[in-house]
Design a protein around this motif. Sequence first.
Motif, short mmCIF file in Angstrom:
data_model
loop_
_atom_site.label_atom_id
_atom_site.label_comp_id
_atom_site.label_asym_id
_atom_site.label_seq_id
_atom_site.Cartn_x
_atom_site.Cartn_y
_atom_site.Cartn_z
N TRP A 183 0.81 -1.22 0.00
CA TRP A 183 0.00 0.00 0.00
C TRP A 183 0.85 1.27 0.00
N GLU A 184 1.86 1.34 0.84
CA GLU A 184 2.64 2.57 0.97
C GLU A 184 3.44 2.89 -0.29
N SER A 185 3.84 1.88 -1.05
CA SER A 185 4.62 2.14 -2.26
C SER A 185 3.75 2.31 -3.50
N ARG A 186 2.45 2.08 -3.36
CA ARG A 186 1.52 2.19 -4.48
C ARG A 186 1.13 3.65 -4.68
N PRO A 187 0.99 4.11 -5.93
CA PRO A 187 0.53 5.49 -6.14
C PRO A 187 -0.82 5.71 -5.45
N HIS A 188 -0.93 6.81 -4.74
CA HIS A 188 -2.17 7.07 -4.00
C HIS A 188 -3.27 7.54 -4.94
N PRO A 189 -4.46 6.97 -4.80
CA PRO A 189 -5.59 7.40 -5.64
C PRO A 189 -6.17 8.71 -5.14
N GLN A 190 -6.91 9.37 -6.01
CA GLN A 190 -7.62 10.59 -5.58
C GLN A 190 -8.83 10.22 -4.72
N THR A 191 -9.40 9.03 -4.96
CA THR A 191 -10.56 8.57 -4.20
C THR A 191 -10.38 7.11 -3.82
N VAL A 192 -10.77 6.80 -2.59
CA VAL A 192 -10.85 5.41 -2.13
C VAL A 192 -12.29 5.20 -1.69
N ALA A 193 -12.91 4.14 -2.19
CA ALA A 193 -14.27 3.78 -1.80
C ALA A 193 -14.21 2.41 -1.12
N PRO A 251 -8.49 -4.85 9.94
CA PRO A 251 -8.15 -3.57 10.57
C PRO A 251 -7.17 -2.73 9.76
N ARG A 252 -6.44 -3.34 8.84
CA ARG A 252 -5.53 -2.57 7.98
C ARG A 252 -6.31 -1.62 7.08
N VAL A 253 -7.48 -2.07 6.62
CA VAL A 253 -8.30 -1.21 5.76
C VAL A 253 -8.74 0.03 6.54
N LEU A 254 -9.21 -0.17 7.78
CA LEU A 254 -9.62 0.96 8.62
C LEU A 254 -8.43 1.89 8.86
N ALA A 255 -7.26 1.35 9.11
CA ALA A 255 -6.07 2.18 9.36
C ALA A 255 -5.75 3.04 8.14
N HIS A 256 -5.82 2.46 6.94
CA HIS A 256 -5.53 3.24 5.73
C HIS A 256 -6.60 4.30 5.47
N VAL A 257 -7.85 3.99 5.74
CA VAL A 257 -8.93 4.97 5.57
C VAL A 257 -8.77 6.11 6.57
N ARG A 258 -8.47 5.76 7.82
CA ARG A 258 -8.27 6.78 8.85
C ARG A 258 -7.12 7.72 8.45
N LYS A 259 -6.03 7.15 7.95
CA LYS A 259 -4.88 7.94 7.53
C LYS A 259 -5.25 8.87 6.37
N ALA A 260 -6.00 8.34 5.40
CA ALA A 260 -6.43 9.16 4.26
C ALA A 260 -7.30 10.32 4.71
N LEU A 261 -8.22 10.06 5.64
CA LEU A 261 -9.08 11.14 6.15
C LEU A 261 -8.26 12.18 6.91
N ASP A 262 -7.30 11.72 7.71
CA ASP A 262 -6.48 12.65 8.49
C ASP A 262 -5.60 13.53 7.60
N GLN A 263 -5.07 12.95 6.52
CA GLN A 263 -4.20 13.72 5.62
C GLN A 263 -5.00 14.66 4.74
#
Length: 167
Positions: free
Chosen positions: A63-73, A83-95
Amino acid sequence: MRYRLDVVAPTALDAVKSAGGWIYDRVMAGWDVTVLLGNDDDLRPLQILGAETLDLESVLATWESRPHPQTVAVAAEYFERDPRVLAHVRKALDQGATEVTLWGESVPAELDHDVDSAQHYLSAAARAFKARALAAANDSAANSVGGTETFRCGMLASVAADLVPAS
């Protein structure tokens, strides 16, 4: 630069039922849409919509090395599964750099204040392609595709002009 939408769903059918029209409309608008699945479903319904597919586990590992999308659904039920999915979503919302769109009833309380109701109005073509994708999955909803899809969305002021606040 092409915009990217990554969709995380437990099954291909769930992605089609919940976000199939939006997926199709984004593909037709020139977005690169990838559906990340946690199982080995029949991929034909998603191919009908024009989406690419990848294995969720392999994407989460890189995930960290993958190009970040403009939208995650994300299907909200996935937060309890991984729980990794929740962690990545939380990080995206925080950033605040990635629009986060959720569907389903089980949005975690910790995300509830960060997301608002939003709708996508399906184009006529999206309704037709979603119906065809549902039929390919032998789903009875193929005969009753509605004109909107409802989501919970964070960061509405983004490239996602196709999602509007739900009233």
